[in-house]
Design a protein around this motif. Structure first.
Motif, PDB file in Angstrom:
ATOM      1  N   LYS A  84      22.070   5.063   1.204  1.00 57.31           N
ATOM      2  CA  LYS A  84      22.462   3.748   1.720  1.00 57.31           C
ATOM      3  C   LYS A  84      23.895   3.812   2.253  1.00 57.31           C
ATOM      4  O   LYS A  84      24.653   4.728   1.926  1.00 57.31           O
ATOM      5  CB  LYS A  84      22.306   2.681   0.630  1.00 57.31           C
ATOM      6  CG  LYS A  84      20.821   2.305   0.416  1.00 57.31           C
ATOM      7  CD  LYS A  84      20.621   1.142  -0.534  1.00 57.31           C
ATOM      8  CE  LYS A  84      19.180   0.626  -0.454  1.00 57.31           C
ATOM      9  NZ  LYS A  84      18.917  -0.438  -1.438  1.00 57.31           N
ATOM     10  N   LEU A 106       5.484  -5.754 -13.463  1.00 56.39           N
ATOM     11  CA  LEU A 106       5.323  -4.342 -13.068  1.00 56.39           C
ATOM     12  C   LEU A 106       4.646  -3.543 -14.182  1.00 56.39           C
ATOM     13  O   LEU A 106       3.664  -2.838 -13.942  1.00 56.39           O
ATOM     14  CB  LEU A 106       6.695  -3.719 -12.756  1.00 56.39           C
ATOM     15  CG  LEU A 106       7.383  -4.187 -11.472  1.00 56.39           C
ATOM     16  CD1 LEU A 106       8.871  -3.883 -11.511  1.00 56.39           C
ATOM     17  CD2 LEU A 106       6.748  -3.544 -10.245  1.00 56.39           C
ATOM     18  N   ASN A 143      18.439   3.604 -15.668  1.00 56.67           N
ATOM     19  CA  ASN A 143      18.088   2.237 -16.048  1.00 56.67           C
ATOM     20  C   ASN A 143      17.876   1.373 -14.801  1.00 56.67           C
ATOM     21  O   ASN A 143      18.321   1.724 -13.706  1.00 56.67           O
ATOM     22  CB  ASN A 143      19.201   1.622 -16.902  1.00 56.67           C
ATOM     23  CG  ASN A 143      20.522   1.617 -16.162  1.00 56.67           C
ATOM     24  OD1 ASN A 143      21.155   2.661 -16.030  1.00 56.67           O
ATOM     25  ND2 ASN A 143      20.924   0.481 -15.627  1.00 56.67           N
ATOM     26  N   LEU A 186       2.739  -0.343   3.317  1.00 56.43           N
ATOM     27  CA  LEU A 186       3.865  -0.639   2.423  1.00 56.43           C
ATOM     28  C   LEU A 186       5.182  -0.105   2.999  1.00 56.43           C
ATOM     29  O   LEU A 186       6.161  -0.850   3.096  1.00 56.43           O
ATOM     30  CB  LEU A 186       3.590  -0.015   1.038  1.00 56.43           C
ATOM     31  CG  LEU A 186       4.763   0.012   0.077  1.00 56.43           C
ATOM     32  CD1 LEU A 186       5.247  -1.392  -0.279  1.00 56.43           C
ATOM     33  CD2 LEU A 186       4.399   0.770  -1.213  1.00 56.43           C
TER      34      LEU A 186
HETATM   35  C1  HEM Z   1      14.041   0.209  -6.141  1.00 59.08           C
HETATM   36  C2  HEM Z   1       9.611  -1.464  -6.959  1.00 59.08           C
HETATM   37  C3  HEM Z   1       7.942   0.992  -3.157  1.00 59.08           C
HETATM   38  C4  HEM Z   1      12.391   2.638  -2.294  1.00 59.08           C
HETATM   39  C5  HEM Z   1      12.982  -0.467  -6.670  1.00 59.08           C
HETATM   40  C6  HEM Z   1      13.056  -1.344  -7.803  1.00 59.08           C
HETATM   41  C7  HEM Z   1      11.817  -1.794  -8.052  1.00 59.08           C
HETATM   42  C8  HEM Z   1      10.952  -1.226  -7.056  1.00 59.08           C
HETATM   43  C9  HEM Z   1      11.367  -2.703  -9.183  1.00 59.08           C
HETATM   44  C10 HEM Z   1      14.341  -1.768  -8.520  1.00 59.08           C
HETATM   45  C11 HEM Z   1      14.728  -0.882  -9.657  1.00 59.08           C
HETATM   46  C12 HEM Z   1      15.977  -1.478 -10.301  1.00 59.08           C
HETATM   47  O1  HEM Z   1      15.905  -2.581 -10.866  1.00 59.08           O
HETATM   48  O2  HEM Z   1      17.034  -0.809 -10.247  1.00 59.08           O
HETATM   49  C13 HEM Z   1       8.769  -0.905  -6.022  1.00 59.08           C
HETATM   50  C14 HEM Z   1       7.330  -1.073  -6.032  1.00 59.08           C
HETATM   51  C15 HEM Z   1       6.850  -0.367  -4.988  1.00 59.08           C
HETATM   52  C16 HEM Z   1       8.006   0.227  -4.309  1.00 59.08           C
HETATM   53  C17 HEM Z   1       6.519  -1.869  -7.027  1.00 59.08           C
HETATM   54  C18 HEM Z   1       5.399  -0.196  -4.623  1.00 59.08           C
HETATM   55  C19 HEM Z   1       4.813   0.987  -4.712  1.00 59.08           C
HETATM   56  C20 HEM Z   1       9.009   1.618  -2.562  1.00 59.08           C
HETATM   57  C21 HEM Z   1       8.932   2.455  -1.381  1.00 59.08           C
HETATM   58  C22 HEM Z   1      10.190   2.923  -1.142  1.00 59.08           C
HETATM   59  C23 HEM Z   1      11.057   2.373  -2.167  1.00 59.08           C
HETATM   60  C24 HEM Z   1       7.646   2.769  -0.609  1.00 59.08           C
HETATM   61  C25 HEM Z   1      10.673   3.838  -0.053  1.00 59.08           C
HETATM   62  C26 HEM Z   1      10.114   3.927   1.158  1.00 59.08           C
HETATM   63  C27 HEM Z   1      13.207   2.157  -3.286  1.00 59.08           C
HETATM   64  C28 HEM Z   1      14.619   2.459  -3.396  1.00 59.08           C
HETATM   65  C29 HEM Z   1      15.090   1.768  -4.507  1.00 59.08           C
HETATM   66  C30 HEM Z   1      13.956   1.039  -5.057  1.00 59.08           C
HETATM   67  C31 HEM Z   1      15.441   3.367  -2.483  1.00 59.08           C
HETATM   68  C32 HEM Z   1      16.511   1.742  -5.035  1.00 59.08           C
HETATM   69  C33 HEM Z   1      17.248   0.589  -4.390  1.00 59.08           C
HETATM   70  C34 HEM Z   1      18.654   0.435  -4.881  1.00 59.08           C
HETATM   71  O3  HEM Z   1      18.925   0.615  -6.083  1.00 59.08           O
HETATM   72  O4  HEM Z   1      19.517   0.113  -4.034  1.00 59.08           O
HETATM   73  N1  HEM Z   1      11.689  -0.422  -6.217  1.00 59.08           N
HETATM   74  N2  HEM Z   1       9.141  -0.132  -4.972  1.00 59.08           N
HETATM   75  N3  HEM Z   1      10.316   1.574  -2.993  1.00 59.08           N
HETATM   76  N4  HEM Z   1      12.846   1.307  -4.299  1.00 59.08           N
HETATM   77 FE1  HEM Z   1      11.026   0.518  -4.568  1.00 59.08          FE
END
Ligand code: HEM
Length: 181
Positions: free
Chosen positions: A91, A69, A57, A157
């Motif tokens: 992390k 989104l 989730n 990005l």
């Molecule tokens: C989490 C969007 C690109 C790594 C998230 C979440 C969103 C998101 C909405 C939160 C999910 C939640 O509510 O739990 C996006 C979008 C991207 C993108 C739209 C565009 C393509 C990336 C990239 C990376 C990345 C390129 C890695 C290099 C992560 C990680 C999390 C995360 C590790 C988990 C963070 C956490 O829960 O502490 N992303 N992301 N994302 N994303 Fe992205």
């Protein structure tokens, strides 16, 4: 129902590894190919490494962000999206010691993770797997698919995200790039 997926790096699979780059922390051994098993137990052919995660989730996404989104994101498996990235991330304990509201503040209000990422949709399709509670070496397995025409954007990005405060809480990150074999 939980949906486990195991990313298996080995000598065969539908994705061919083009680069493996250790961004932070301990490296991962080279594997020439990748396959994805919809199971948590890779069995007798576990490859060079096997990383299991679960689609879970949302933790931090707010209603309006979720709607933004879903309105524009693309699904996985588009025929033109022959490039992919598997980026396993861990992390720090300092991150996990924070409260939920502190993490959300760092993630979006300070680092603009969603706002930044939104600008790259629908070119980049993505899927996030959680694995912290499964006890593996990473907390997240992030998966992206894009067409060769969008490879430069994907670089922009990841570079933008790596400059953020959120990324100062990342202790291990391996950037694995692939093309459909
Ligand atoms: C989490 C969007 C690109 C790594 C998230 C979440 C969103 C998101 C909405 C939160 C999910 C939640 O509510 O739990 C996006 C979008 C991207 C993108 C739209 C565009 C393509 C990336 C990239 C990376 C990345 C390129 C890695 C290099 C992560 C990680 C999390 C995360 C590790 C988990 C963070 C956490 O829960 O502490 N992303 N992301 N994302 N994303 Fe992205």
């Amino acid at each position: 129902m939980t949906t486990h997926s195991t990313f298996i790096g080995g000598n065969h699979g539908p994705w061919k590894v083009t680069h493996m780059h250790t961004v932070a922390g301990e490296s991962l051994d080279w594997a020439s190919h990748l396959r994805i098993d919809l199971d948590s137990t890779p069995g007798r052919d576990a490859g060079v490494w096997a990383l299991t995660g679960v689609a879970s989730n949302l933790r931090y996404t707010e209603r309006t962000e979720k709607e933004a989104l879903t309105a524009i994101q693309a699904g996985l498996g588009r025929p033109e999206a022959i490039c992919a990235a598997l980026i396993p991330i861990r992390k720090t304990e300092a991150w996990w010691a924070l409260s939920q509201d502190e993490r959300r503040h760092l993630f979006e209000d300070q680092s603009h993770h969603i706002q930044t990422g939104l600008a790259y949709l629908p070119a980049i399709a993505r899927k996030l797997y959680h694995c912290r509670d499964l006890g593996g070496p990473f907390d997240f397995l992030t998966w992206f698919e894009y067409a060769p025409a969008h490879a430069v954007q994907f670089e922009a990005l990841v570079n933008a995200l790596r400059q953020t405060r959120e990324w100062s809480y990342i202790s291990r990150e391996i950037d694995i790039r692939l093309v459909r074999a």
